[in-house]
Design a protein around this motif. Structure first.
Motif, PDB file in Angstrom:
ATOM      1  N   ALA A 144     -16.823  28.264 -69.639  1.00  0.00           N
ATOM      2  CA  ALA A 144     -16.365  29.579 -69.200  1.00  0.00           C
ATOM      3  C   ALA A 144     -15.769  29.534 -67.796  1.00  0.00           C
ATOM      4  O   ALA A 144     -15.211  30.526 -67.325  1.00  0.00           O
ATOM      5  CB  ALA A 144     -17.516  30.588 -69.236  1.00  0.00           C
ATOM      6  N   SER A 145     -15.889  28.386 -67.129  1.00  0.00           N
ATOM      7  CA  SER A 145     -15.257  28.177 -65.834  1.00  0.00           C
ATOM      8  C   SER A 145     -15.123  26.676 -65.620  1.00  0.00           C
ATOM      9  O   SER A 145     -15.837  25.880 -66.245  1.00  0.00           O
ATOM     10  CB  SER A 145     -16.070  28.804 -64.691  1.00  0.00           C
ATOM     11  N   VAL A 146     -14.209  26.297 -64.741  1.00  0.00           N
ATOM     12  CA  VAL A 146     -14.000  24.886 -64.418  1.00  0.00           C
ATOM     13  C   VAL A 146     -13.858  24.736 -62.913  1.00  0.00           C
ATOM     14  O   VAL A 146     -13.454  25.674 -62.224  1.00  0.00           O
ATOM     15  CB  VAL A 146     -12.749  24.304 -65.116  1.00  0.00           C
ATOM     16  N   GLN A 147     -14.228  23.567 -62.409  1.00  0.00           N
ATOM     17  CA  GLN A 147     -14.004  23.251 -60.997  1.00  0.00           C
ATOM     18  C   GLN A 147     -12.703  22.480 -60.886  1.00  0.00           C
ATOM     19  O   GLN A 147     -12.573  21.374 -61.392  1.00  0.00           O
ATOM     20  CB  GLN A 147     -15.149  22.429 -60.416  1.00  0.00           C
ATOM     21  N   LEU A 148     -11.750  23.075 -60.189  1.00  0.00           N
ATOM     22  CA  LEU A 148     -10.441  22.472 -59.967  1.00  0.00           C
ATOM     23  C   LEU A 148     -10.452  21.741 -58.631  1.00  0.00           C
ATOM     24  O   LEU A 148     -10.826  22.310 -57.604  1.00  0.00           O
ATOM     25  CB  LEU A 148      -9.367  23.567 -59.975  1.00  0.00           C
ATOM     26  N   ASN A 149     -10.048  20.472 -58.651  1.00  0.00           N
ATOM     27  CA  ASN A 149     -10.019  19.660 -57.436  1.00  0.00           C
ATOM     28  C   ASN A 149      -8.594  19.281 -57.058  1.00  0.00           C
ATOM     29  O   ASN A 149      -7.840  18.789 -57.906  1.00  0.00           O
ATOM     30  CB  ASN A 149     -10.813  18.365 -57.633  1.00  0.00           C
ATOM     31  N   CYS A 150      -8.234  19.503 -55.795  1.00  0.00           N
ATOM     32  CA  CYS A 150      -7.058  18.871 -55.186  1.00  0.00           C
ATOM     33  C   CYS A 150      -7.591  17.586 -54.579  1.00  0.00           C
ATOM     34  O   CYS A 150      -8.261  17.606 -53.545  1.00  0.00           O
ATOM     35  CB  CYS A 150      -6.453  19.767 -54.113  1.00  0.00           C
ATOM     36  N   LEU A 151      -7.306  16.457 -55.203  1.00  0.00           N
ATOM     37  CA  LEU A 151      -8.082  15.243 -54.992  1.00  0.00           C
ATOM     38  C   LEU A 151      -7.258  14.128 -54.341  1.00  0.00           C
ATOM     39  O   LEU A 151      -6.131  13.860 -54.751  1.00  0.00           O
ATOM     40  CB  LEU A 151      -8.609  14.769 -56.353  1.00  0.00           C
ATOM     41  N   LEU A 152      -7.862  13.482 -53.350  1.00  0.00           N
ATOM     42  CA  LEU A 152      -7.332  12.249 -52.786  1.00  0.00           C
ATOM     43  C   LEU A 152      -8.343  11.151 -53.070  1.00  0.00           C
ATOM     44  O   LEU A 152      -9.482  11.210 -52.597  1.00  0.00           O
ATOM     45  CB  LEU A 152      -7.106  12.366 -51.282  1.00  0.00           C
ATOM     46  N   GLY A 153      -7.963  10.170 -53.850  1.00  0.00           N
ATOM     47  CA  GLY A 153      -8.871   9.105 -54.263  1.00  0.00           C
ATOM     48  C   GLY A 153      -8.898   9.049 -55.778  1.00  0.00           C
ATOM     49  O   GLY A 153      -8.024   8.500 -56.412  1.00  0.00           O
ATOM     50  N   GLY A 154      -9.923   9.633 -56.368  1.00  0.00           N
ATOM     51  CA  GLY A 154     -10.038   9.695 -57.815  1.00  0.00           C
ATOM     52  C   GLY A 154     -10.608   8.423 -58.408  1.00  0.00           C
ATOM     53  O   GLY A 154      -9.882   7.466 -58.634  1.00  0.00           O
ATOM     54  N   TRP A 155     -11.928   8.389 -58.628  1.00  0.00           N
ATOM     55  CA  TRP A 155     -12.594   7.237 -59.230  1.00  0.00           C
ATOM     56  C   TRP A 155     -12.402   5.981 -58.370  1.00  0.00           C
ATOM     57  O   TRP A 155     -12.223   4.876 -58.860  1.00  0.00           O
ATOM     58  CB  TRP A 155     -12.116   7.023 -60.660  1.00  0.00           C
ATOM     59  N   GLY A 156     -12.448   6.167 -57.073  1.00  0.00           N
ATOM     60  CA  GLY A 156     -12.248   5.104 -56.105  1.00  0.00           C
ATOM     61  C   GLY A 156     -11.750   5.702 -54.801  1.00  0.00           C
ATOM     62  O   GLY A 156     -11.709   6.928 -54.635  1.00  0.00           O
TER      63      GLY A 156
END
Length: 229
Positions: A144-156
């Motif tokens: 019913a909701s999601v966490q949106l990320n503006c991401l630097l990196g990502g699995w590392g």
């Protein structure tokens, strides 16, 4: 004298407060609304490494955007909670600008992703780029909701500098939720469960797993960091 508003006006007023199909659901999607020294409805998250967060005074549109930067390597994000409808399809899109972004140790770079629906993520941007649009589509399942990320990196970890602006989550379609089903076969009898069996379920809340339950008795047991008072 009749002071009641016409029925047509009431109907139009009711329609005006409903979200339109395809409307952007992201709060403060262009980061123009401030809450002190940060964009309203957005928060900082650090997953690993060391980096800096900035509420930039430049943007693709308007006057603001968010920025992430790291020299040593980081996996960090500006994050917001986005309401969605269960069992629906959405498009996540946004714009990213990068400066000397390098992905380290299997990381991806600068991207948007959904923390609750991994591995939903846009393609990652690295190197030096002007504002570039990225997008991906996803199904919400029971969320019913999601966490949106503006991401630097990502699995590392990644280094460099990245700006994010004009983020969008748009609904594309809706499907009927599946009917819950359960089957019980009372004719099948198995051995009783042992009284010595114990189990539980726990989520990764904060550092309750890493650095909590899952931790060594001694930190820095190989003396990598300098020994100080």
């Amino acid at each position: 004298m009749n002071t009641r508003p016409p029925l047509l006006l009431l109907a139009l007023a009711a329609l005006s407060v409903r979200p339109l199909a395809g409307a952007d659901l992201v709060p403060n999607p262009s980061f123009e609304s401030a809450d002190g020294d940060r964009p309203r409805s957005w928060r900082q998250e650090r997953w690993n490494g060391e980096g800096t967060f900035a509420y930039a005074t430049t943007g693709r549109t308007g006057k603001r955007s968010v920025q992430l930067a790291s020299t040593a390597g980081a996996d960090i994000s500006w994050s917001a909670t986005v309401p969605v409808e269960p069992f629906a399809r959405y498009r996540l899109s946004g714009w990213i600008k990068t400066e000397n972004v390098k992905a380290l140790d299997g990381a991806r770079g600068a991207l948007f992703n959904l923390h609750d629906l991994q591995p939903v993520a846009t393609r990652a941007i690295t190197g030096d780029t002007d504002w570039t649009r990225v997008e991906t589509e996803f199904e919400t399942a029971e969320q019913a909701s999601v966490q949106l990320n503006c991401l630097l990196g990502g699995w590392g970890l990644a280094t460099g500098r990245a700006w994010f602006d004009d983020v969008s989550v748009e609904k594309l379609g809706q499907r009927e939720p599946p009917s819950p089903t359960i089957t019980i076969d009372a004719a099948k009898v198995r051995e009783p469960m042992s009284a010595n069996i114990y189990s539980q379920f726990i989520e990764h809340l904060g550092r309750c797993i890493y650095g909590g339950i899952w931790a060594e008795m001694l930190e820095d047991r190989k003396f990598y960091f300098p020994t100080t008072a």
